[in-house]
Design a protein around this motif. Structure first.
Motif, PDB file in Angstrom:
ATOM      1  N   ALA A 202       0.870  -1.183   0.000  1.00 21.88           N
ATOM      2  CA  ALA A 202       0.000   0.000   0.000  1.00 21.88           C
ATOM      3  C   ALA A 202       0.905   1.230   0.000  1.00 21.88           C
ATOM      4  N   THR A 493      -5.395  -7.859   4.149  1.00 25.60           N
ATOM      5  CA  THR A 493      -4.360  -6.888   4.504  1.00 25.60           C
ATOM      6  C   THR A 493      -3.258  -7.596   5.284  1.00 25.60           C
ATOM      7  N   LYS A 506       2.781  -2.227   4.927  1.00 24.07           N
ATOM      8  CA  LYS A 506       1.398  -2.661   4.794  1.00 24.07           C
ATOM      9  C   LYS A 506       1.179  -3.127   3.367  1.00 24.07           C
ATOM     10  N   THR A 508      -1.837  -4.827   0.701  1.00 21.61           N
ATOM     11  CA  THR A 508      -3.281  -4.994   0.555  1.00 21.61           C
ATOM     12  C   THR A 508      -3.593  -5.772  -0.714  1.00 21.61           C
TER      13      THR A 508
END
Length: 675
Positions: A202, A493, A506, A508
């Motif tokens: 992300a 996630t 992160k 996703t």
């Protein structure tokens, strides 16, 4: 736009249909924990053992039908009979009814024609500001409610023989010529569930720049906030322990800053912090169903249970401070904790200098232990070389262990401690550092390769049932150096913490892949097969057939409007003006030869009008695009300006799937490296 549509997939991952069994129910249920959604269509899917699939919203014990249909009818989205809204606190429930008659062996969930599937696709819309485009439910968290499921859920829907699905996964009509039965490609929705499952970083998440201390543990709380366990200004290096694993830097005192950070998953803001003056070398972190933190400290050789909302100190402490050992009351550099949500049993992986898993009661009483140190290059089941990370699979009553230095994952039954299976792939390399489980999927991250090894540092997504790798991923910002822990949520996630470069990433679900999957599943019909064939050809880098080459040239023309004009068209455009000018010149010369003098003025005016129209001046001027468009077999393409919007989108899809990061192998280091 005020509203956004999406899809909620309810899917069974562990159904087993015994041979000869007349009726087998496969139930799925999940608590709905987000903003209201409004259901307007549904679609069901099984293979040919499925009889009926039903979906419901359960609110205050009342069942409201979303839809029920025979999976043997043509695959399509059907509108709900009455609109259904789903709000926070509701339960979504689905049941697939199968029969095992005609089978001589047990049938499992899988992607082949001899396997089965139990899927309910729910189409909904939400307010744009709260919209989630894709959600999944693969558990059965409310088994007891199915005692009151409406009887209609078990009533098969009659299907005429000429309406039976004819796909490769479904039953063929009996009078069909068997010689015409050829292997069929996988159905599109099944490709979505495996090949198109893709996570990527992300890039808009600022948490990558948090830069706390060495990140040793990551977890998710009940609100899906990210919780980070880090080492502040303390570092684990070659001077941290002596040969007997006794911590050598007690003089530094405990870490003076908060070592546990609660992070907003959207903007990476620090919502809460704790853990000051408690730890020396933090390591593992997990969160139980009641929201308590379970952490390990390899310097203290202890395990702690913490209430995140209390400042009164630990709720429970296991092990003896600064005392390594291997009996029932001591640990030696424990690495991780897992707490069974059903029984409350506590499992501790112990650790760097003990090769065992230790089980305690919910109150901290020693129950049992299992495991031994690996010997030789082919470790046996139950042997460990740094059991580094734990993942519980509650509905199967299994505990999986990242056997770090053996580069594998081992799974055991929680009741008998019996070895179930090993998951090991060459692409893991020599190490598997951490694992995380969500229903149906197992996530993992490997370790830095040794000098000369080829396997890169990356994350893995595996089908838990088969152990097959269905996706790999790595960051675009920065590089993995020692990805130390991983945690995944049910929406796909993924967070990974790195203990060397003090970073949390992160990842996703790839939005483009989600949208592509939604289109394939029937929300929108779009002709994309040719483009996919070109992409596949490009990825495989193999010779293509002449037909595919034509398609590829066609796609190239669309993507690069300025560089792919056909030679025939160019030649035509060059020749036609010359021919027209020659004709005009001949016509003028012929006129001059017939009339000279007063007629000369008329001739020049006439020829001027002709030339003016040819150049596009005046009313009714000659336009080559219109001219050729009026002729059969020609189109205006190549004369009018091409839109670049579509080609940009296609190019982005190609480029996004091929990004590879450079990677430098480290020099050899004595195993196991400290972390």
């Amino acid at each position: 736009q005020p509203l956004i549509a999406g899809m909620y997939l309810m899917m069974s991952v562990d159904t087993v249909i015994p041979p000869g069994e007349k009726v087998v129910n496969s139930d799925i249920s999940c608590h709905y924990k987000t903003y209201p959604m409004h259901v307007f269509a549904y679609r069901v899917h099984t293979h040919h053992l499925g009889k009926v699939v039903s979906g419901y919203r359960v609110r205050n014990g009342q069942w409201t039908l979303i839809g029920r249909q025979s999976p043997q009818l043509p695959q399509a989205f059907y509108p709900v009979e009455h609109p259904v809204d789903v709000s926070f606190g509701d339960i979504l429930a689905a049941r697939c009814v199968f029969t095992g008659e005609g089978r001589t062996e047990a049938t499992h969930i899988g992607g082949t024609s001899i396997d089965e599937m139990c899927n309910l696709y729910i189409m909904y819309y939400m307010e744009a500001k709260h919209a989630v485009s894709f959600m999944t439910c693969t558990q059965n968290v409310a088994q007891d409610i199915f005692r009151t499921i409406p009887p209609e859920a078990n009533i098969p829907i009659p299907v005429k023989s000429d309406m039976v699905m004819m796909h490769g996964h479904h039953k063929e009509t009996e009078n069909k010529d068997k010689t015409a039965l050829l292997p069929q490609p996988k159905r599109e929705e099944e490709e979505v569930l495996d090949q198109d499952f893709h996570v990527e970083e992300a890039l808009d998440w600022p948490g990558v720049f948090l830069l706390p201390g060495q990140v040793s543990g990551v977890a998710l709380d009940s609100k899906n906030n990210l919780v980070i366990f880090h080492r502040g200004d303390h570092v684990w290096d070659g001077n941290s322990f002596d040969s007997k694993f006794v911590y050598q830097q007690r003089g530094l005192g405990p870490i003076e800053e908060d070592t546990i950070l609660v992070i907003d998953p959207n903007n990476a803001a620090v919502l809460h912090s704790s853990g000051k003056n408690l730890f020396y070398l933090p390591h593992g972190l997990s969160i139980d169903k009641d929201g308590n933190y379970w952490v390990t400290d390899v310097a203290l050789h202890q395990v702690f249970k913490l209430d995140p909302n209390s400042k009164e100190g630990p709720l429970l402490v296991l092990g003896r401070s600064m005392q390594p050992g291997s009996d029932q009351n001591h640990f030696c550099q424990p690495t991780d904790v897992a707490v069974d949500p059903g029984t409350g049993a506590i499992y501790v992986s112990d650790g760097y200098c003990n090769s065992r898993i230790v089980q305690f009661s919910p109150t901290g009483k020693f129950i049992t232990q299992w495991g031994e140190e690996s010997s030789g290059s082919s470790p046996k089941p139950g042997q460990f070389s740094v059991p580094h990370s734990l993942a519980l699979v509650p509905h199967l009553r299994q505990l999986c262990v990242a056997d770090r230095e053996n580069g594998r994952i081992q799974c055991f039954k929680t009741d008998t401690k019996e070895f179930v299976r090993e998951i090991k792939h060459a692409s893991f390399g020599r190490n598997v550092f951490a694992i995380s489980y969500i229903p149906g999927l197992l996530f993992a991250v490997n370790g830095k390769p040794f000098f000369g090894d080829q396997e890169p540092l990356q994350g893995f997504v595996m089908n838990f049932s088969t152990g097959e790798i269905i996706d790999v991923f790595k960051p675009l910002r920065k590089h993995f150096d020692m990805p130390h822990d991983i945690v995944a949520s049910e929406d796909g996630t993924v967070y990974i913490g790195d203990a060397h470069i003090n970073t949390v990433w992160k990842f996703t679900l790839n939005e483009k892949m989600e949208h592509r999957s939604v289109k394939k599943a029937g929300i929108e019909v779009q002709e994309i097969k040719e483009a996919e064939a070109v992409v596949e050809t490009k990825m495989d880098n193999k010779p293509t057939s002449s037909e595919l080459q034509k398609i590829q040239e066609k796609q190239k023309l669309i993507k690069e409007p300025g560089s792919g004009v056909p030679v025939v068209l160019i030649t035509t455009l060059l020749v036609i003006p010359v021919v027209v000018l020659l004709a005009i010149a001949i016509f003028i010369r012929w006129k001059k030869s017939r009339a000279f003098g007063d007629s000369e003025h008329k001739l020049e005016a006439s020829s001027g009008r002709v030339l003016g129209r040819f150049r596009g001046k005046g009313s009714g001027g000659l336009n080559l695009g219109n001219f050729f468009a009026s002729r059969k077999g020609y189109s205006r393409k190549g004369f009018d300006r091409l839109s670049t919007e579509g080609s940009d989108q296609e190019k982005d899809e190609d480029d996004g799937s091929e990004s590879e990061e450079e990677y430098s192998a480290p020099l050899p280091a004595p195993p196991p490296p400290s972390s």
